[in-house]
Write a protein that holds these residues in place. Structure first.
Motif, PDB file in Angstrom:
ATOM      1  N   VAL A   1       0.805  -1.369  -0.046  1.00 25.38           N
ATOM      2  CA  VAL A   1       0.131   0.054   0.023  1.00 25.38           C
ATOM      3  C   VAL A   1       0.914   1.230  -0.007  1.00 25.38           C
ATOM      4  N   ASN A   2       2.077   1.334   0.745  1.00 25.39           N
ATOM      5  CA  ASN A   2       2.511   2.454   0.924  1.00 25.39           C
ATOM      6  C   ASN A   2       3.968   2.552  -0.007  1.00 25.39           C
ATOM      7  N   ASP A   3       4.386   1.559  -0.573  1.00 22.70           N
ATOM      8  CA  ASP A   3       5.433   1.320  -1.221  1.00 22.70           C
ATOM      9  C   ASP A   3       6.825   1.635  -0.302  1.00 22.70           C
ATOM     10  N   GLU A   4       6.701   0.731   0.771  1.00 24.57           N
ATOM     11  CA  GLU A   4       7.733   0.841   1.619  1.00 24.57           C
ATOM     12  C   GLU A   4       8.519  -0.194   1.821  1.00 24.57           C
ATOM     13  N   PRO A   5       9.719  -0.459   2.242  1.00 28.66           N
ATOM     14  CA  PRO A   5      10.345  -1.825   2.147  1.00 28.66           C
ATOM     15  C   PRO A   5       9.764  -2.631   3.610  1.00 28.66           C
ATOM     16  N   PRO A   6       9.430  -4.036   3.084  1.00 30.32           N
ATOM     17  CA  PRO A   6       8.838  -4.868   4.264  1.00 30.32           C
ATOM     18  C   PRO A   6      10.205  -4.832   5.395  1.00 30.32           C
ATOM     19  N   GLU A   7       9.584  -5.430   6.537  1.00 30.80           N
ATOM     20  CA  GLU A   7      10.547  -5.251   7.708  1.00 30.80           C
ATOM     21  C   GLU A   7      11.641  -6.261   7.465  1.00 30.80           C
ATOM     22  N   TYR A   8      11.501  -7.429   6.783  1.00 32.31           N
ATOM     23  CA  TYR A   8      12.557  -8.340   7.364  1.00 32.31           C
ATOM     24  C   TYR A   8      13.301  -8.735   5.899  1.00 32.31           C
ATOM     25  N   GLY A   9      12.648  -8.874   4.782  1.00 31.70           N
ATOM     26  CA  GLY A   9      13.081  -9.179   3.283  1.00 31.70           C
ATOM     27  C   GLY A   9      14.521  -9.846   3.472  1.00 31.70           C
ATOM     28  N   LEU A  10      15.588  -9.110   3.182  1.00 31.03           N
ATOM     29  CA  LEU A  10      16.986  -9.760   2.891  1.00 31.03           C
ATOM     30  C   LEU A  10      17.352 -10.464   4.154  1.00 31.03           C
ATOM     31  N   GLY A  11      16.843 -10.234   5.289  1.00 29.68           N
ATOM     32  CA  GLY A  11      17.088 -10.966   6.571  1.00 29.68           C
ATOM     33  C   GLY A  11      16.932 -12.558   6.440  1.00 29.68           C
ATOM     34  N   GLY A  12      15.863 -12.866   5.550  1.00 31.25           N
ATOM     35  CA  GLY A  12      15.539 -14.243   5.406  1.00 31.25           C
ATOM     36  C   GLY A  12      16.311 -14.822   4.573  1.00 31.25           C
ATOM     37  N   ARG A  13      17.225 -14.113   3.609  1.00 34.32           N
ATOM     38  CA  ARG A  13      18.387 -14.722   2.739  1.00 34.32           C
ATOM     39  C   ARG A  13      19.385 -14.779   3.814  1.00 34.32           C
ATOM     40  N   ARG A  14      19.565 -13.911   4.461  1.00 32.42           N
ATOM     41  CA  ARG A  14      20.980 -14.098   5.652  1.00 32.42           C
ATOM     42  C   ARG A  14      20.754 -15.379   6.520  1.00 32.42           C
ATOM     43  N   ASP A  15      19.648 -15.712   6.894  1.00 32.17           N
ATOM     44  CA  ASP A  15      19.377 -16.961   7.626  1.00 32.17           C
ATOM     45  C   ASP A  15      19.434 -18.248   6.613  1.00 32.17           C
TER      46      ASP A  15
END
Ligand SMILES: NC(=O)c1ccc[n+]([C@@H]2O[C@H](COP(=O)([O-])OP(=O)(O)OC[C@H]3O[C@@H](n4cnc5c(N)ncnc54)[C@H](O)[C@@H]3O)[C@@H](O)[C@H]2O)c1
Length: 405
Positions: free
Chosen positions: A345-359
């Motif tokens: 809705v706001n075109d803002e970055p989600p909270e975690y995103g690339l954190g999931g790739r780091r895991d």
């Protein structure tokens, strides 16, 4: 207020237990719109469609074509399918969320990252553990410096309730080929491991620098080709050390999470339980700090309203979903769903995103370290590990095409 229009793909067990009810409850409370659902099992899709009163599909593309208003798609299918479905969704210009682990290798994670960048959409990883209320309160305590500098984070956990006896005739061996059966399960270190590496990293408030690990397989179970015990040690940039050990063997392993800092520590034997055992230095002495969990009722459900930690000054976690019939566990799911909804809705970055790739990267480093006789594996991983290469080769052998095709 503009609401995100959300669809769910995959209506199996985790979807029925957590995603579908949470999406439906958020929609009922006017926070999102639940537009459609999809499962390749047409009978299951029909049953879930009827239960939730939304249109149902057995084909993702058909659903996206039929509902051009879908803004974000919550993908709750098996690990090896995440990247291909996410790419398809991104190519249709919709925002993407995949369940954890983000994908089965880093190259598969990058299929998602690249497809979302190319198509100008956001992606989120549905890592729910750090978003649960107690974990949010712990993260708040750590950020406020209550524990001082974090020096060590331990997670030790047996997996599964039925403990199996050791088999005296089995020689333990390191994990090797075959590394995956490409079902929904990708190994202990990718299953609970992805959750725990996430928490260890967030509690350490630092990035991992290298990992040493040993993963063993003791039982000759043809249905279970992955490790059944593993231990990993993580060295962080800020000097903190993380330890993760998990097992599905017969020993009576104590379950605990310990977060040790220079001013205090949390030692929790039930990371999902309603307690937060905090001790900290007060006037030069280690003291227990009382923590209250305040609760209310919403539509007959026992709902957490806030957690109050009686430090000086007190520290409070407020449940942002205290007006919804959502239990403590599913607050983690509500947060991830609202993260991708708000991004849409706001075109803002989600909270975690690339954190999931780091895991996933931490898990890949652990597998690689074990394969290489406990050699430390540096992070970020440069190129492709031999473990990942084996997994891609196994996929190509089994299905006659590249896993990233
Ligand atoms: N966050 C958590 O706490 C948690 C807990 C359990 C599982 N998970 C994750 O959730 C995901 C799903 O778990 P699972 O595989 O055990 O669930 P599952 O096997 O019970 O359900 C998966 C569903 O996806 C459907 N599906 C597969 N391919 C599809 C496609 N192309 N289009 C539409 N539907 C498709 C299947 O028919 C099935 O109904 C996995 O990634 C798993 O790791 C997360």
């Amino acid at each position: 207020m503009k609401l995100a229009k959300v669809a769910v793909v995959g209506c199996g067990r985790p979807s029925q237990r957590w995603h579908l009810p949470t999406v439906a409850e958020l929609a009922r409370r006017g926070r999102i719109e639940f537009v459609a659902l999809c499962d390749i099992d047409a009978e299951l899709a029909e049953r879930m469609g009827r239960e939730y009163g939304v249109p149902h599909y057995a084909d993702v593309e058909q659903m996206l074509d039929r509902h051009e208003d879908i803004m974000a798609v919550d993908i709750v299918t098996g690990d090896p399918t995440h990247h291909a479905i996410a790419r398809l969704v991104a190519e249709h210009g919709r925002h993407v969320m995949v369940e954890k682990p983000m994908a089965v290798t880093l190259r598969c994670c990058d299929v998602i990252v690249d497809a979302c960048r190319r198509n100008g959409v956001h992606f989120e990883v549905a890592e729910n553990y750090f978003r649960m209320p107690k974990q949010r309160a712990i993260l708040k305590l750590i950020a406020a410096g209550v524990l001082g500098d974090i020096v060590r984070v331990h997670f030790v956990e047996p997996k599964g309730k039925r403990f199996r006896p050791f088999d005296a005739n089995v020689e333990p061996r390191g994990v090797s080929r075959p590394v995956s059966q490409f079902t929904s399960y990708s190994g202990l270190f990718m299953d609970m491991g992805a959750h725990r590496f996430s928490q260890i990293r967030l509690y350490a408030r630092s990035e991992p620098r290298r990992i040493v690990a040993s993963l063993k397989k003791y039982r000759p179970d043809p249905e279970f080709v992955h490790e059944d015990w593993g231990h990993a040690m993580v060295d962080f940039d800020n000097g903190a050390v993380g330890v993760y050990e998990t097992s599905r063997l017969g020993e009576e392993t104590l379950r605990y999470c310990q977060i040790a800092g220079t001013r205090g520590r949390i030692l929790d034997h039930d990371p999902f339980g309603p307690q937060l055992p905090l001790r900290m230095l007060v006037d030069g002495e280690m003291r227990d700090i009382p923590v209250e969990f305040e609760r209310c009722r919403v539509d007959g459900l026992d709902v957490l309203s806030r957690i109050v930690v009686h430090t000086d000054p007190p520290l409070t976690y407020e449940n942002p979903y205290a007006d919804c019939a959502i239990d403590d566990w599913s607050i983690g799911h509500a947060e991830e769903i609202m993260s991708i909804a708000n991004a849409a809705v706001n075109d803002e970055p989600p909270e975690y995103g690339l954190g999931g790739r780091r895991d996933v990267e931490m898990a890949m480093a652990a597998y690689e370290s074990s394969i290489q006789g406990m050699r430390p594996i540096g992070i970020p991983i440069d190129g492709m590990t031999s473990y990942e290469q084996m997994l891609h080769d196994d996929y190509a052998d089994r299905f006659g095409k590249s896993i990233t095709a």
